[in-house]
Scaffold this active site. Structure first.
Site, PDB file in Angstrom:
ATOM      1  N   ASP A 197      46.632   3.226  23.684  1.00  0.00           N
ATOM      2  CA  ASP A 197      45.743   2.891  24.819  1.00  0.00           C
ATOM      3  C   ASP A 197      45.055   4.124  25.400  1.00  0.00           C
ATOM      4  O   ASP A 197      43.893   4.052  25.801  1.00  0.00           O
ATOM      5  CB  ASP A 197      46.556   2.232  25.947  1.00  0.00           C
ATOM      6  CG  ASP A 197      47.115   0.883  25.542  1.00  0.00           C
ATOM      7  OD1 ASP A 197      46.613   0.312  24.555  1.00  0.00           O
ATOM      8  OD2 ASP A 197      48.040   0.404  26.211  1.00  0.00           O
ATOM      9  N   VAL A 198      45.760   5.244  25.440  1.00  0.00           N
ATOM     10  CA  VAL A 198      45.197   6.420  26.127  1.00  0.00           C
ATOM     11  C   VAL A 198      44.086   7.090  25.321  1.00  0.00           C
ATOM     12  O   VAL A 198      43.441   8.018  25.798  1.00  0.00           O
ATOM     13  CB  VAL A 198      46.295   7.452  26.501  1.00  0.00           C
ATOM     14  CG1 VAL A 198      47.313   6.838  27.441  1.00  0.00           C
ATOM     15  CG2 VAL A 198      46.953   8.041  25.279  1.00  0.00           C
TER      16      VAL A 198
END
Ligand code: NAP
Length: 252
Positions: free
Chosen positions: A179-180
């Site tokens: 996600d990051v």
């Protein structure tokens, strides 16, 4: 979940402070107030790092089935790269940035990352670590793990510091992060994570992603980074892949 836990922890502190008032106990009042407010501030900071409101985090059904339509129509295929190919890229790079995420924590790969970094540095490669504020499952998760592996603090770069460096980075090695590093947060206004600050690894000259398979991240979203031409996927447990890379780089 970590936001909810930190919020509940802050309620426990406030409850202790209230008990302190009832019992006229100054220690309970002071300790409870400190615990209550620090937990509350931490919850707000975690929400901010995800660019979400507290209400949205608590009640927003983040990662539910409905979101898949927004970003799961990803076309194309992920390109798999070989261990030897990655070893050559790393050995002849000028600058390598390691991007750790939750997968590095589950694989307990922090020590072997440090070992690989040491070997690369001995070859004259500049090595940096990019730290996202919500990588992993608790604030400071990556900092704690890398400190445990004796990675020098001066090699850790926060999001705002490292993002301008990616265009001049030869290889960005994503170690169990998802996600990051999801470019949808920046490029797709309809994405449920739109506006969340990301590590812009897709701007590096080459990206290598270490993960076990096609599993999604915490948000449950597909990640277009994995389908970009610049990205190569090195499948396997992060610790196993890094251990093999350490061997392979030494033979380049
Ligand atoms: P992530 O989005 O959860 O992705 C982790 C990836 O690691 C997965 O895609 C998984 O793919 C891979 N993985 C798991 N085990 C692995 C292993 N042994 N070896 C190699 N890869 C492995 O992680 P992230 O990028 O760090 O993002 C953190 C997420 O947690 C964010 O969405 C953030 O908002 C959320 N969060 C964080 C905090 C915090 O305080 N840090 C608090 C609340 C929420 P495979 O299954 O294919 O291997």
């Amino acid at each position: 979940m970590p936001v909810v836990m930190s919020l509940l922890n802050s309620y426990a502190g406030l409850a202790a402070a209230a008990t302190g008032f009832v019992l006229s106990n100054n220690v309970l009042i002071i300790a409870g107030t400190l615990d209550g407010f620090s937990g509350f501030i931490l919850s707000i900071l975690m929400c901010r790092a995800m660019n979400r409101s507290m209400t949205n985090v608590l009640f927003g059904a983040f990662g539910s089935v409905a979101i898949s339509a927004a970003s799961d129509g990803q076309e194309g295929a992920m390109r798999e790269v070989s261990l030897e190919d990655v070893a050559v890229q790393l050995a002849y790079a000028n600058q390598v940035v390691f991007v750790p995420g939750y997968g590095m924590a589950t694989a307990q790969a922090q020590h072997i990352v440090r070992e690989l970094a040491d070997i690369l540095e001995k070859r004259g490669v500049s090595v940096k670590y990019a730290i996202h504020p919500v990588a992993g499952r608790m604030p400071g998760h990556m900092n704690v793990l890398l400190a445990e592996a004796n990675v020098p603090y001066s090699s850790l770069y926060e999001l705002e510091q490292i993002n301008p460096d990616f265009p001049s980075t030869d290889v960005a090695v994503v170690i169990g992060a998802n996600d990051v590093v999801n470019p949808d947060a920046r490029d797709n206004p309809n994405s449920p994570i739109a506006g969340m600050p990301i590590l812009e690894v897709d701007r590096a000259r080459s990206v290598v992603v270490l993960k076990r398979g096609k599993g999604k991240g915490f948000s449950g979203l597909e990640n277009p980074l994995f389908f970009k031409p610049v990205t190569g996927m090195l499948y396997g447990d992060a610790k196993d892949s890094l251990t093999k890379l350490v061997q392979a780089v030494q033979h380049v």
